[in-house]
Design an enzyme around this catalytic site. Structure first.
Site, PDB file in Angstrom:
ATOM      1  N   GLY A 141       0.762  -1.256   0.000  1.00 10.34           N
ATOM      2  CA  GLY A 141       0.000   0.000   0.000  1.00 10.34           C
ATOM      3  C   GLY A 141       0.784   1.291   0.000  1.00 10.34           C
ATOM      4  N   GLY A 194     -12.652  -3.103   9.724  1.00 11.43           N
ATOM      5  CA  GLY A 194     -12.553  -2.860   8.281  1.00 11.43           C
ATOM      6  C   GLY A 194     -11.238  -3.311   7.670  1.00 11.43           C
ATOM      7  N   GLU A 197     -11.916  -8.447   4.801  1.00 14.77           N
ATOM      8  CA  GLU A 197     -13.121  -8.519   3.974  1.00 14.77           C
ATOM      9  C   GLU A 197     -14.150  -9.415   4.662  1.00 14.77           C
ATOM     10  OE1 GLU A 197     -13.321  -7.003   1.004  1.00 14.77           O
ATOM     11  OE2 GLU A 197     -11.243  -6.338   0.967  1.00 14.77           O
ATOM     12  N   LYS A 212       1.151 -10.622  -4.450  1.00 11.20           N
ATOM     13  CA  LYS A 212       2.158  -9.558  -4.285  1.00 11.20           C
ATOM     14  C   LYS A 212       3.557 -10.105  -4.547  1.00 11.20           C
ATOM     15  CE  LYS A 212      -0.879  -7.054  -1.195  1.00 11.20           C
ATOM     16  NZ  LYS A 212      -1.394  -6.929   0.166  1.00 11.20           N
TER      17      LYS A 212
HETATM   18  N1  LIG Z   1      -8.407  -0.488   0.092  1.00  3.53           N
HETATM   19  C1  LIG Z   1      -7.100  -0.555   0.255  1.00  3.53           C
HETATM   20  O1  LIG Z   1      -6.568  -0.199   1.298  1.00  3.53           O
HETATM   21  C2  LIG Z   1      -6.219  -1.054  -0.864  1.00  3.53           C
HETATM   22  C3  LIG Z   1      -4.820  -1.151  -0.658  1.00  3.53           C
HETATM   23  C4  LIG Z   1      -3.997  -1.566  -1.720  1.00  3.53           C
HETATM   24  C5  LIG Z   1      -4.575  -1.908  -2.927  1.00  3.53           C
HETATM   25  N2  LIG Z   1      -5.944  -1.852  -3.069  1.00  3.53           N
HETATM   26  C6  LIG Z   1      -6.514  -2.205  -4.359  1.00  3.53           C
HETATM   27  O2  LIG Z   1      -7.178  -1.077  -4.892  1.00  3.53           O
HETATM   28  C7  LIG Z   1      -8.276  -1.494  -5.699  1.00  3.53           C
HETATM   29  C8  LIG Z   1      -9.540  -0.782  -5.227  1.00  3.53           C
HETATM   30  O3  LIG Z   1      -9.749  -1.116  -3.867  1.00  3.53           O
HETATM   31  P1  LIG Z   1     -10.841  -0.356  -2.983  1.00  3.53           P
HETATM   32  O4  LIG Z   1     -10.534  -0.685  -1.579  1.00  3.53           O
HETATM   33  O5  LIG Z   1     -10.956   1.052  -3.384  1.00  3.53           O
HETATM   34  O6  LIG Z   1     -12.151  -1.152  -3.407  1.00  3.53           O
HETATM   35  P2  LIG Z   1     -13.673  -0.665  -3.263  1.00  3.53           P
HETATM   36  O7  LIG Z   1     -13.803   0.329  -2.174  1.00  3.53           O
HETATM   37  O8  LIG Z   1     -14.476  -1.885  -3.211  1.00  3.53           O
HETATM   38  O9  LIG Z   1     -13.936   0.124  -4.632  1.00  3.53           O
HETATM   39  C9  LIG Z   1     -13.843  -0.498  -5.880  1.00  3.53           C
HETATM   40  C10 LIG Z   1     -14.426   0.338  -6.992  1.00  3.53           C
HETATM   41  O10 LIG Z   1     -14.560  -0.471  -8.160  1.00  3.53           O
HETATM   42  C11 LIG Z   1     -15.948  -0.561  -8.526  1.00  3.53           C
HETATM   43  N3  LIG Z   1     -16.202  -1.952  -8.954  1.00  3.53           N
HETATM   44  C12 LIG Z   1     -16.158  -3.053  -8.196  1.00  3.53           C
HETATM   45  N4  LIG Z   1     -16.424  -4.144  -8.949  1.00  3.53           N
HETATM   46  C13 LIG Z   1     -16.615  -3.724 -10.178  1.00  3.53           C
HETATM   47  C14 LIG Z   1     -16.936  -4.383 -11.393  1.00  3.53           C
HETATM   48  N5  LIG Z   1     -17.127  -5.703 -11.454  1.00  3.53           N
HETATM   49  N6  LIG Z   1     -17.069  -3.646 -12.515  1.00  3.53           N
HETATM   50  C15 LIG Z   1     -16.918  -2.315 -12.452  1.00  3.53           C
HETATM   51  N7  LIG Z   1     -16.626  -1.642 -11.319  1.00  3.53           N
HETATM   52  C16 LIG Z   1     -16.478  -2.330 -10.197  1.00  3.53           C
HETATM   53  C17 LIG Z   1     -16.706  -0.189  -7.275  1.00  3.53           C
HETATM   54  O11 LIG Z   1     -18.041   0.029  -7.400  1.00  3.53           O
HETATM   55  P3  LIG Z   1     -18.920   1.190  -8.115  1.00  3.53           P
HETATM   56  O12 LIG Z   1     -18.799   0.987  -9.572  1.00  3.53           O
HETATM   57  O13 LIG Z   1     -20.281   0.989  -7.594  1.00  3.53           O
HETATM   58  O14 LIG Z   1     -18.348   2.534  -7.707  1.00  3.53           O
HETATM   59  C18 LIG Z   1     -15.804   0.922  -6.754  1.00  3.53           C
HETATM   60  O15 LIG Z   1     -15.885   2.112  -7.497  1.00  3.53           O
HETATM   61  C19 LIG Z   1      -8.316  -3.023  -5.581  1.00  3.53           C
HETATM   62  O16 LIG Z   1      -7.615  -3.573  -6.645  1.00  3.53           O
HETATM   63  C20 LIG Z   1      -7.576  -3.274  -4.291  1.00  3.53           C
HETATM   64  O17 LIG Z   1      -6.983  -4.551  -4.252  1.00  3.53           O
HETATM   65  C21 LIG Z   1      -6.769  -1.421  -2.080  1.00  3.53           C
END
Ligand SMILES: NC(=O)c1ccc[n+]([C@@H]2O[C@H](COP(=O)([O-])OP(=O)(O)OC[C@H]3O[C@@H](n4cnc5c(N)ncnc54)[C@H](OP(=O)(O)O)[C@@H]3O)[C@@H](O)[C@H]2O)c1
Length: 455
Positions: A141, A194, A197, A212
Site C-alpha cells: 500500500g 474494516g 473482507e 504480491k
Molecule cells: N483499500 C485498500 O486499502 C487497498 C490497498 C492496496 C490496494 N488496493 C486495491 O485497490 C483497488 C480498489 O480497492 P478499494 O478498496 O478502493 O475497493 P472498493 O472500495 O471496493 O472500490 C472499488 C471500486 O470499483 C468498482 N467496482 C467493483 N467491482 C466492479 C466491477 N465488477 N465492474 C466495475 N466496477 C467495479 C466499485 O463500485 P462502483 O462501480 O459501484 O463505484 C468501486 O468504485 C483493488 O484492486 C484493491 O486490491 C486497495
C-alpha cells in the site's frame, strides 16, 4: 505561458479511487506549486456516479462507461482502482488496462490480482506501445517499496526479500500473539475494524500475499509465474497454543511471510507462516502494518515498514506514480535470464516445529518419534505446556469432537535442522492415524533470515 496539465482518467471510485480524488481535488493548488504542473482528473468511471462524494461538485467528470476513460482523447494517464467482485472481473479489468496502454496512455494500478494474473500481457503491451505501467500501490500500500526496488536499488542486485505483505493476516496474528485472542476472535475484530473482507479467504489462505510476491518477481527479475507455481500456505490452521509455545518455549513469534530468494542464477519464492526469533525486526511488526526486508549485494539489509492499506496511503502511492510518469521516471525491471526453481530450498536444512492435537492413548508419542526416526529426522525436544480444560474444550467445540476435553492432548515436537521434504513425508505418513484429531501444524523455525539489527 499556459500551465501544463496532466489529464488523468480514473477507473473506480471506491475507497482508493475516492482517496485519489481527495488528493487531487483538495490539494490541487499545493501540488501544482510543488510540481510546476497541474494534475487534473478528466473522467471518473463508476457504475453509480450519483452516489459518489465528489459528484455534486463535478458531475460532468463522472461516467458510467469505462470507455469514456480508457478511450478519452485528452487523458494521458489512467489510474486503475477497481474492485474485483467476481473471478471474471480480473480479466475484464486487465482488458481495460491493456486497452489504455494500446491507446498510448500510461497506466497506474493498485491491483495486484490483475498484475499477478495478466502481468506478462500488461508489461508486453506497455513495451509494445512505448507507454508505462506503474504499480506502487499494488504491494504494501503506502510503503514506496516498488520505487525503492526499481529506482533506489536500480544498480544493486537483490538477493532476498521477506515481506509481511498482508495487513489483515498480520492484524490477526498480532491479536493472537499479543492479546491472547483466539483465531476467530482476532478475525472478527479485523472485520469490525474494516481490515478484513467479509470473505477473508484471499487474505488468510495467503493468496493476496502470493499475488504480491508474483508482482515483485516480475519487477525484480522479469519472471512471470502462474499462481500455482508459488508454494502458498495460509494462517488458517494456526491457534493460540501455537503462539504460546512460540513465545514461552521457543522465544519466537509467528508471521506470514512472502519470501523471495536468489541463489546464483536461480530464484525461489513462497508464502508460509514462519517462526521468527523474537529479536528479529520482523517479529516486532504488529497490527495491520506491513514490512519488507530486502537483502542486496551492495546495500546489504534494509527494512521498509508502514501502512499496507487504507485510502490515504494507497491513494498517495497511485498519485505519486502519476507524478513519476509525468516526470519521465522509469522503473528498472529485471531482465536477467534467471530461472525460477520452486525446489531451490529443498536441500536447505531448517529447524521445524510440529504441533499435534491427538486423542490421548498410550504409546502415541513414541509412535510419532518412530516415524520421524525412520525418515532420518532427528528430534530436538518434545514439549507440552499445561493446557486448561477450557483450552481443550475450545478444540472440542471448534473441531466438533465427540471425546471429552480431557482426552484431548496437544503437544509439540521440535526438530533438529533437517530438509523440509523429510518432515513433510513423515507428516503425510502419520496425519491419517485414528488418534489425530486435527492435521498437525508444521512450521519452519527462524530460517536464517537476514536482519537489519544483526539480531
Ligand atoms: N483499500 C485498500 O486499502 C487497498 C490497498 C492496496 C490496494 N488496493 C486495491 O485497490 C483497488 C480498489 O480497492 P478499494 O478498496 O478502493 O475497493 P472498493 O472500495 O471496493 O472500490 C472499488 C471500486 O470499483 C468498482 N467496482 C467493483 N467491482 C466492479 C466491477 N465488477 N465492474 C466495475 N466496477 C467495479 C466499485 O463500485 P462502483 O462501480 O459501484 O463505484 C468501486 O468504485 C483493488 O484492486 C484493491 O486490491 C486497495
Amino acid at each position: 505561458m499556459a500551465e501544463r496539465v496532466i489529464k488523468i482518467g480514473l477507473l473506480g471510485s471506491g475507497t482508493v479511487g475516492e482517496g485519489v480524488q481527495d488528493i487531487i481535488f483538495d490539494d490541487g493548488d499545493g501540488l501544482a506549486n510543488k510540481l510546476g504542473y497541474r494534475l487534473d482528473i478528466e473522467k471518473i468511471y463508476t457504475r453509480s456516479p450519483k452516489k459518489k462524494r465528489w459528484h455534486a461538485k463535478f458531475p460532468g467528470k463522472f461516467t458510467s462507461d469505462p470507455e469514456d476513460v480508457i478511450s478519452h482523447p485528452d487523458v494521458s494517464i489512467v489510474v486503475e482502482a477497481l474492485g474485483l467482485e467476481r473471478p471474471e472481473d480480473t480479466e475484464v479489468v486487465a482488458s481495460y488496462v491493456i486497452k489504455a496502454l494500446e491507446g498510448g496512455m500510461s497506466v497506474v494500478t493498485a491491483n495486484k490480482a490483475v498484475l499477478a494474473g495478466f502481468g506478462r500481457e500488461i508489461h508486453a503491451a506497455a513495451q509494445r506501445n512505448n507507454t508505462l505501467i506503474r504499480f506502487e500501490a499494488s504491494v504494501a500500500g503506502g510503503i514506496p517499496i516498488i520505487r525503492s526496488l526499481g529506482e533506489g536499488l536500480a544498480s544493486d542486485s537483490i538477493t532476498g526479500l521477506y515481506g509481511i505483505l498482508n495487513g489483515t493476516c498480520n492484524y490477526i496474528l498480532s491479536g493472537i500473539s499479543n492479546d491472547g485472542k483466539t483465531f476467530n476472535d482476532a478475525l472478527r475484530q479485523a472485520q469490525e475494524l474494516g481490515y478484513a473482507e467479509t470473505d477473508p479467504e484471499a487474505d488468510i489462505k495467503g493468496f493476496d500475499t502470493r499475488d504480491k510476491v508474483i508482482v515483485l518477481l516480475q519487477l525484480l527479475y522479469g519472471i512471470f509465474l502462474k499462481k500455482e507455481d508459488v508454494e502458498t500456505e495460509g494462517i488458517e490452521r494456526l491457534e493460540k497454543i501455537d503462539f504460546d509455545y512460540a513465545r514461552k518455549k521457543l522465544g519466537t513469534n509467528i508471521k506470514l511471510l512472502g519470501s523471495i530468494r536468489r541463489s546464483g542464477d536461480k530464484v525461489t519464492a513462497s508464502v508460509t507462516p514462519i517462526m521468527i526469533k523474537n529479536s528479529h525486526v520482523l517479529s516486532r511488526v504488529d497490527g495491520a502494518l506491513n514490512a519488507v526486508l530486502v537483502e542486496s549485494r551492495y546495500c546489504e539489509t534494509m527494512c521498509f515498514m508502514g501502512k499496507g492499506a487504507g485510502a490515504g496511503p494507497t491513494a498517495n502511492s497511485l498519485t505519486s506514480d502519476v507524478i513519476s510518469i509525468a516526470d519521465g521516471a522509469r522503473l528498472t525491471t529485471g531482465s536477467e535470464s534467471l530461472q525460477f526453481d520452486r525446489d531451490l530450498d529443498a536441500d536447505t536444512e531448517y529447524r521445524h516445529y510440529l504441533r499435534f492435537l491427538v486423542r490421548d492413548r498410550a504409546g502415541i508419542v513414541s509412535d510419532i518419534l518412530g516415524h520421524l526416526k525412520k525418515n532420518q529426522v532427528n528430534v530436538d525436544e518434545v514439549l507440552q505446556l499445561r493446557h486448561s480444560t477450557e483450552e481443550k474444550a475450545y478444540f472440542k467445540k471448534k473441531l466438533g469432537l465427540e471425546c471429552s476435553p480431557d482426552e484431548i492432548l496437544p503437544f509439540i515436537i521440535t526438530l533438529e535442522p533437517c530438509k523440509a521434504a523429510a518432515v513433510k513425508l513423515t507428516m503425510e505418513q502419520i496425519k491419517g492415524q485414528d488418534c489425530m484429531l486435527a492435521e498437525p501444524v508444521l512450521l519452519k523455525i527462524i530460517p536464517g533470515l537476514p536482519d537489519v539489527s544483526g539480531g
